[in-house]
Design an enzyme around this catalytic site. Structure first.
Site, PDB file in Angstrom:
ATOM      1  N   CYS A  14      34.457  34.698  35.560  1.00  0.00           N
ATOM      2  CA  CYS A  14      35.900  34.548  34.977  1.00  0.00           C
ATOM      3  C   CYS A  14      36.245  33.209  35.568  1.00  0.00           C
ATOM      4  CB  CYS A  14      36.814  35.647  35.110  1.00  0.00           C
ATOM      5  SG  CYS A  14      36.990  35.877  36.922  1.00  0.00           S
ATOM      6  N   GLU A 128      41.402  43.945  47.447  1.00  0.00           N
ATOM      7  CA  GLU A 128      42.567  43.471  46.775  1.00  0.00           C
ATOM      8  C   GLU A 128      43.979  44.333  47.005  1.00  0.00           C
ATOM      9  OE1 GLU A 128      44.536  43.149  42.173  1.00  0.00           O
ATOM     10  OE2 GLU A 128      42.189  42.863  42.542  1.00  0.00           O
TER      11      GLU A 128
END
Length: 309
Positions: A14, A128
């Site tokens: 991505c 994260e």
């Protein structure tokens, strides 16, 4: 029926992963090794090993970086305390955090600072989530499941909800529904936290599952988004396996499957997809049909430290 491969599109890198890897490559080209990176730049073993051969040094903690050296922050984001530690140590920080992760960090700050309890839907041990919670740890609670949501005590505060970017949409939906069932209306971002790449890759897998009885997802065990693709495929009714794209395919893996779906997590390089297509061809899967559910043209700016190199 001839043996076929249905190849998902989009798949592989991505924009956030592309950006993070390019940052490390440019720094190595300009400054030479070593370039220190806090945590794996992206969760793919193949990518990490290649960058290590080029001179990148991956460390678990900024304390492991010698004073004055460059320290790249990985795509997954970090808590403010990490940036403060880097500054105290005199490190030259280069930010490779995905802009979509940075958006979630900003939401965490905004909601907490306006008096909300922030419900962060995600996996508590994922890097994260650790970074996002670190923005306002006293006002943020990680919720991993609908069961946890049903037990949550907000202490009388209004509730706001944000999420880990790489979760399955279905996982988020059931947990958020449980939060709404307990607290009523929730404050939430105008746009979904789950990133465009996660959404597109999951949609592609669902489409593959309409025709493929087996879906192979190329990615590392540490990749949350690749693991979620396996779950999405299984929930859609197909058999699914996570493979690394480098090893030989198991002898019995393909038994009974005429149509095999193939995709790759957002941190998996396309070269591993090509290698897997080659291995499948050796097993008789020579017909490759690309199945496209979306086209991606997202690009993120490089940080100023490397933009001109």
């Amino acid at each position: 029926m001839s043996k076929r491969i249905l190849l998902a599109a989009p798949r592989s890198f991505c924009a956030g992963v592309d950006r993070a890897i390019e940052i490390v490559e440019r720094l190595l080209a300009e400054h030479g090794p070593p370039i220190y990176v806090r945590h794996q730049i992206v969760h793919n073993d193949h990518v990490v090993r290649r960058l290590e051969r080029m001179g990148a040094v991956f460390v678990d903690d900024e304390a492991d970086v010698p004073p004055g050296e460059i320290c790249v922050l990985s795509a997954h984001g970090v808590a403010p305390s990490v940036r403060d530690n880097c500054e105290r140590r005199g490190l030259r920080v280069v930010d490779a955090v995905c802009p979509l992760v940075s958006k979630v960090h900003a939401e965490a700050r905004r909601y907490a600072d306006s008096g909300h309890l922030v419900s962060l839907v995600g996996h508590a041990d994922h890097v994260e989530v650790i970074g996002t919670r670190g923005e306002r740890p006293e006002s943020t609670v990680v919720v991993e499941s609908p069961e946890e949501a049903a037990r949550l005590d907000s202490g009388g505060k209004p509730l706001a909800v944000i999420s880990q970017t790489t979760l399955s949409l279905d996982d988020v939906r059931t947990t958020v529904d449980a939060l709404e069932g307990r607290f009523g209306a929730l404050k939430r971002p105008a746009a979904d936290d789950i990133c465009y790449a996660t959404q597109n890759r999951q949609d592609a897998v669902k489409r593959l599952a309409e025709d493929a009885s087996l879906i192979l997802v190329i990615g590392s065990q540490t990749s949350s988004n690749a693991q979620r693709l396996v779950e999405v495929a299984r929930n859609a009714g197909a058999e699914a396996e996570l493979i690394d794209g480098e090893s030989e395919l198991g002898e019995e893996l393909l038994d009974g499957h005429e149509v095999v779906g193939l995709t790759a997590g957002a941190s998996t390089p396309e070269e591993l997809v090509e290698a897997t297509i080659g291995r499948l061809a050796q097993r008789g899967y020579e017909d490759v049909v690309e199945v496209t559910v979306a086209r991606e043209d997202v690009h993120f700016r490089l940080p100023r430290e490397v933009a001109s190199t």
